[in-house]
Design an enzyme around this catalytic site. Structure first.
Site, short mmCIF file in Angstrom:
data_model
loop_
_atom_site.label_atom_id
_atom_site.label_comp_id
_atom_site.label_asym_id
_atom_site.label_seq_id
_atom_site.Cartn_x
_atom_site.Cartn_y
_atom_site.Cartn_z
CG ASP A 159 9.03 -2.97 8.31
OD1 ASP A 159 9.40 -3.32 7.17
OD2 ASP A 159 8.71 -1.80 8.59
NE ARG A 162 -0.71 0.56 4.86
CZ ARG A 162 -1.37 0.63 5.98
NH1 ARG A 162 -2.60 0.21 6.05
NH2 ARG A 162 -0.80 1.11 7.07
C1 PRP Z 1 1.07 -4.96 4.77
C2 PRP Z 1 0.39 -6.30 4.87
C3 PRP Z 1 -0.82 -6.14 4.01
C4 PRP Z 1 -1.12 -4.69 4.16
C5 PRP Z 1 -2.31 -4.57 5.07
O1 PRP Z 1 1.77 -4.85 3.60
O2 PRP Z 1 1.20 -7.35 4.42
O3 PRP Z 1 -0.59 -6.47 2.66
O4 PRP Z 1 -0.01 -4.05 4.78
O5 PRP Z 1 -2.72 -3.25 5.16
P1 PRP Z 1 -3.93 -2.73 4.28
O6 PRP Z 1 -5.03 -3.71 4.41
O7 PRP Z 1 -4.24 -1.38 4.81
O8 PRP Z 1 -3.39 -2.59 2.92
P2 PRP Z 1 2.71 -3.61 3.28
O9 PRP Z 1 2.01 -2.64 2.37
O10 PRP Z 1 3.25 -3.02 4.56
O11 PRP Z 1 3.87 -4.28 2.44
P3 PRP Z 1 4.91 -5.39 2.92
O12 PRP Z 1 4.13 -6.65 3.18
O13 PRP Z 1 5.82 -5.48 1.76
O14 PRP Z 1 5.60 -4.88 4.15
N1 URA Z 2 0.16 -3.36 7.57
C1 URA Z 2 0.76 -3.90 8.65
O1 URA Z 2 1.76 -4.63 8.51
N2 URA Z 2 0.28 -3.62 9.86
C2 URA Z 2 -0.80 -2.85 10.06
O2 URA Z 2 -1.22 -2.65 11.20
C3 URA Z 2 -1.43 -2.29 8.93
C4 URA Z 2 -0.93 -2.57 7.70
#
Ligand code: PRP
Ligand code: URA
Length: 207
Positions: free
Chosen positions: A201, A103
């Site tokens: 992370d 996102r």
């Molecule tokens: C995190 C998680 C979801 C998303 C959830 O991904 O893995 O995909 O956030 O939040 P949302 O429902 O508001 O989109 P992130 O965008 O942080 O990417 P990452 O998994 O690469 O860290």
């Molecule tokens: N993505 C995450 O990893 N944590 C949150 O709480 C929301 C989005």
């Protein structure tokens, strides 16, 4: 949408340690795998079986095997990667098609950067992502998956927000979502509260 908040003492125990800010990435990864197995057990409960004959060392008997073992696991990168081993432990014959969606941290809209989805016709799809916050990436994943005419889509998450679940309910009322925890709300940065922070992370140590 059908929502199943999977109630189990082991999930309660493990999600509490997962939330703890002191939990290391190694422990976090182990817990995500263990919790995914428990969630997968529940998410596969309604898979159809068919009778087969089986020869034991003593006699022939009738057993039951999956009627449709054409199962695909779709992890949403990055954090969904943490759930792949747990799913494959229970579904070792499944295929894994990766989907890169993250996102935008200012607009919270999903950005698509990788799509390895292949033929899904008549397959059972489990989309895995530990966090269902705004549900932008999850519903974007459903949009991409629907185009391939699967038999069924289910989503497995570890922590979900009421706001995200409302979005899934309005856009994809037929998709069943499984989660270990339904949290209170999203904060102004669209993080789940109390949540566990940034799952990607914490899995990969990129603080
Ligand atoms: C995190 C998680 C979801 C998303 C959830 O991904 O893995 O995909 O956030 O939040 P949302 O429902 O508001 O989109 P992130 O965008 O942080 O990417 P990452 O998994 O690469 O860290
Ligand atoms: N993505 C995450 O990893 N944590 C949150 O709480 C929301 C989005």
């Amino acid at each position: 949408m059908g929502l199943t908040v999977v109630n189990h003492p082991l999930l309660d125990h493990k999600v509490t340690i997962l939330r703890d800010v002191e939990t290391s990435p190694k422990k976090f990864r182990e817990l995500v795998t263990e919790m995914t197995m428990l969630l997968a057990y529940e998410a596969t409960r309604d898979l159809q079986v068919e009778p087969v004959k089986v020869q034991t060392p003593l006699t022939e008997t009738e057993g039951r095997i999956l009627a449709n073992p054409d199962i695909v696991i779709i992890p949403i990168l990055r954090a969904g990667l943490g759930m792949v081993d747990g799913m494959l432990n229970l579904l070792p014959f499944a295929n894994v098609f990766h989907l890169g969606l993250r996102r935008d941290e200012t607009t919270f809209t999903p950005i698509s950067y990788y799509n390895n989805i292949r033929n899904l016709r008549d397959k059972i799809v489990f989309v895995v992502d530990p966090m269902l916050a705004t549900a932008g990436p999850l519903t974007a994943a459903f949009d991409k998956i629907q185009m391939h005419s699967p038999l069924m889509i289910k989503a497995v998450t570890i922590v979900a927000s009421p706001e995200g679940l409302e979005k899934v309910e309005s856009e994809y009322p037929d998709i069943q979502v499984y989660t270990a925890a339904l949290d209170e709300r999203l904060n102004d940065d669209a993080y789940i509260v109390p949540g566990l922070g940034d799952a990607g992370d914490r899995l990969f140590g990129t603080f």
